[in-house]
Design a protein around this motif. Structure first.
Motif, short mmCIF file in Angstrom:
data_model
loop_
_atom_site.label_atom_id
_atom_site.label_comp_id
_atom_site.label_asym_id
_atom_site.label_seq_id
_atom_site.Cartn_x
_atom_site.Cartn_y
_atom_site.Cartn_z
N VAL A 189 0.84 -1.21 0.00
CA VAL A 189 0.00 0.00 0.00
C VAL A 189 0.87 1.25 0.00
CG1 VAL A 189 -1.65 1.34 1.38
CG2 VAL A 189 -1.96 -1.13 1.09
N PHE A 190 1.93 1.26 0.80
CA PHE A 190 2.78 2.46 0.90
C PHE A 190 3.53 2.72 -0.40
CE2 PHE A 190 3.07 1.67 5.75
CZ PHE A 190 1.81 2.24 5.92
N ASN A 191 3.91 1.66 -1.11
CA ASN A 191 4.54 1.90 -2.41
C ASN A 191 3.54 2.51 -3.39
OD1 ASN A 191 6.91 1.54 -4.26
ND2 ASN A 191 5.42 0.29 -5.36
N HIS A 192 2.29 2.05 -3.34
CA HIS A 192 1.25 2.68 -4.16
C HIS A 192 1.07 4.15 -3.76
CE1 HIS A 192 -0.66 -0.39 -6.74
NE2 HIS A 192 -0.27 -1.26 -5.81
N ARG A 193 1.06 4.41 -2.45
CA ARG A 193 0.87 5.80 -2.03
C ARG A 193 2.00 6.69 -2.54
NH1 ARG A 193 -0.05 8.85 3.83
NH2 ARG A 193 0.72 10.84 3.04
N HIS A 194 3.22 6.18 -2.55
CA HIS A 194 4.35 6.96 -3.10
C HIS A 194 4.00 7.45 -4.50
CE1 HIS A 194 8.52 7.88 -4.28
NE2 HIS A 194 8.26 7.21 -5.38
N HIS A 195 3.43 6.59 -5.32
CA HIS A 195 3.07 6.97 -6.69
C HIS A 195 1.83 7.87 -6.72
CE1 HIS A 195 6.04 4.35 -8.45
NE2 HIS A 195 5.52 3.26 -7.90
N VAL A 196 0.84 7.55 -5.90
CA VAL A 196 -0.40 8.34 -5.91
C VAL A 196 -0.12 9.78 -5.45
CG1 VAL A 196 -2.67 8.60 -4.83
CG2 VAL A 196 -1.91 6.35 -5.64
N ASP A 197 0.74 9.95 -4.45
CA ASP A 197 1.08 11.30 -4.00
C ASP A 197 1.69 12.12 -5.13
OD1 ASP A 197 0.12 10.82 -1.49
OD2 ASP A 197 2.08 10.68 -0.51
N ALA A 198 2.52 11.48 -5.96
CA ALA A 198 3.11 12.18 -7.11
C ALA A 198 2.02 12.62 -8.08
CB ALA A 198 4.11 11.28 -7.81
N LEU A 199 1.08 11.74 -8.38
CA LEU A 199 0.01 12.08 -9.31
C LEU A 199 -0.90 13.15 -8.74
CD1 LEU A 199 -0.87 8.50 -10.60
CD2 LEU A 199 0.27 10.32 -11.88
N ARG A 200 -1.12 13.12 -7.44
CA ARG A 200 -1.94 14.17 -6.82
C ARG A 200 -1.25 15.53 -6.90
NH1 ARG A 200 -3.87 10.97 -1.32
NH2 ARG A 200 -6.06 10.65 -1.91
N ASP A 201 0.09 15.54 -6.91
CA ASP A 201 0.81 16.80 -7.09
C ASP A 201 0.54 17.41 -8.46
OD1 ASP A 201 1.95 16.70 -4.61
OD2 ASP A 201 3.92 16.00 -5.29
#
Length: 495
Positions: free
Chosen positions: A379-391
């Motif tokens: 989940v945390f690896n996914h969040r790393h990517h999702v946070d970038a896309l949210r930026d």
């Protein structure tokens, strides 16, 4: 017009044929594994003839099992794993085994390009940097190491397009696949400059014609019909990359919608109406012209739990795949989450050769603690990517599919870690449904993607985040980030 649509999903390990009616209801499926071959370390290949034989077998099986006459199939489309490369000659015959996206033979070459500044130079042009499995990376490696093979080769194709060529006799690809390495991110068309930067401009002639994803690329030939059991003349859509089809199949078709696919790869993607370039994601063409699918991804997702189950929980895994997970998690439910797992068994999003690890492991930890840490690490690896896309994008809606979506506790972890509602599509075979929708548009069943999505729409089950869960996962994620930061130097030294 036929009443059924066929989606063929040739994944990196399993090829499936799934038959749907025009409302999106599944009426049958068949699946078989296509084995990998590992001729040398870092080389991951498959036999192209074996891939075609398996594809024909699953198509025959699903049509027969559903009791459907071949003439009732209105259209067919194929999707597959992206990246990697499959080489064929003028007759469509393989000139070597297919190379999968899991192959890392080109890692040293990509490192050379990185040091020389070529990766940075291509980013504003193509919207992405190459990685070892990128088609351009593999082709450049082959030019250096197997020039005789390339001399016999007429076309360099994605996996799905070698299947499509055998179905129709027509060589082509679609915009989502052509944009994996070779197109200008702004024009969405082939650009020789992308190949020139990497010193492989001479291979431009290997690139196939591009046909829109929901356009007819050809029809099933008489010879192919005899082999796979479809009716001659059945329309075959151009199709799309599996991550696009997976998003479409779960209803992610609008700007701002974010699809998470938690399978072998951690795939996180959001649709946009503008091309926005950033090294944290790949800006690739979507199936709709003038739109982009922005993908932040790494080979670090739910396959970690499969590895754990087969290697470290074989006794519980036998006869009851993943059934032990709930029991193990319940046994440690009241214990604190003080264990960190880094889910980098097959790669990571970081510019070092990261590896997987449990950090903080003690003698009192039970297997349930390890299971929970593995799930959280994914989940945390996914969040790393999702946070970038949210930026970079205004994310309006998050949907989840893949192996993690089948476990309610895992879905809850996603919702709490992302501090946002997460919708889980009831569609089990989202990739196959997505390409079947493209087949329906090509065959005239639907007018366009919006109509197709409305016709097969199945509302997702939404998991809401909980305040306590959000706070707990935020604390755990910060710990995870600190561990990754401190491990970077260790990975660099080991690498």
């Amino acid at each position: 017009m036929g009443r059924y649509l066929l989606g063929v999903d040739a994944g990196s390990t399993v090829t499936k044929a799934v038959l749907f009616d025009v409302t999106g209801a599944e009426v049958g499926q068949a699946a078989r594994r296509v084995p990998h071959r590992y001729p040398r370390p870092h080389h991951v290949e498959r036999d192209q003839d074996e891939l075609w034989e398996v594809t024909c077998a699953v198509i025959r099986e699903v049509v027969a099992a559903a009791g459907v006459r071949p003439a009732e199939v209105a259209g067919v489309a194929v999707t597959s794993h992206g990246d990697g490369i499959y080489l064929v000659d003028e007759r469509g015959r393989p000139t070597r085994p297919g190379i999968l996206s899991l192959d890392t033979r080109a890692a040293g070459l990509v490192a050379e390009w990185e040091r020389a500044g070529r990766c940075a130079a291509v980013l504003p042009l193509s919207g992405q940097k190459p990685w070892p499995g990128s088609p351009v990376s593999v082709l450049a490696w082959l030019l250096r190491n197997e020039p005789d093979v390339l001399a016999r080769t007429a076309y360099a194709l994605p996996c799905k397009d070698v299947i499509k060529q055998r179905l129709t006799g027509v060589v082509s690809t679609d915009p989502t696949e052509s944009s994996l390495s070779f197109t200008n991110v702004h024009t969405q068309e082939y650009d020789r400059e992308t190949l020139r930067i990497f010193g492989v401009e001479e291979l431009f002639g290997l690139l196939p014609e591009v046909i829109g994803s929901h356009e007819v690329a050809g029809e099933v030939t008489g010879a192919a019909a005899e082999q796979c059991g479809l009716a001659p003349g059945t329309p075959v859509a151009s199709g799309a990359h599996d991550v696009d089809c997976g998003a479409i199949g779960m209803g992610t078709v609008l700007q701002g919608q974010l699809a998470i696919i938690a399978g072998t790869f951690s795939i996180n993607e959001v649709i946009s109406d503008v091309a926005r370039v950033d090294e944290r994601w790949n800006a690739r063409a979507f199936v709709v012209p003038g739109q982009w699918m922005n993908m932040a991804l790494s080979p670090s997702s739910a396959a970690n739990l499969e590895w754990f189950a087969t290697r470290l929980a074989a006794d519980a895994h036998a006869g009851r795949p993943f059934g032990f997970v709930e029991d193990d998690l319940r046994a440690v439910e009241s214990s604190p989450g003080d264990l960190v797992y880094l889910p980098f068994l097959f790669g990571s999003p970081y510019p070092v050769d990261a590896s997987a690890a449990f950090v903080g492991l003690r003698g009192w930890h039970e297997r349930g603690h390890l299971v929970r840490a593995v799930m959280e690490g994914v989940v945390f690896n996914h969040r790393h990517h999702v946070d970038a896309l949210r930026d970079g994008f205004d994310v309006t809606d998050i949907r989840l599919t893949g192996g993690a979506a089948g476990n309610p506790r895992w879905v809850r972890m996603f919702a709490d870690a992302l501090a946002a509602p997460v919708g889980v599509s009831p569609v089990r075979e989202a990739g196959a449904l997505g390409c079947a929708m493209l087949a329906g548009i090509a065959a005239g069943v639907y007018a366009d993607l919006a109509e197709a999505a409305a016709a097969v729409a199945a509302p997702p089950a939404v998991c809401e985040p909980t305040p306590g869960g959000v706070a707990r996962q935020e604390e755990n994620y910060r710990r995870y980030q600190r561990v990754v930061e401190r491990m970077t130097a260790v990975w660099a030294e080991l690498g």
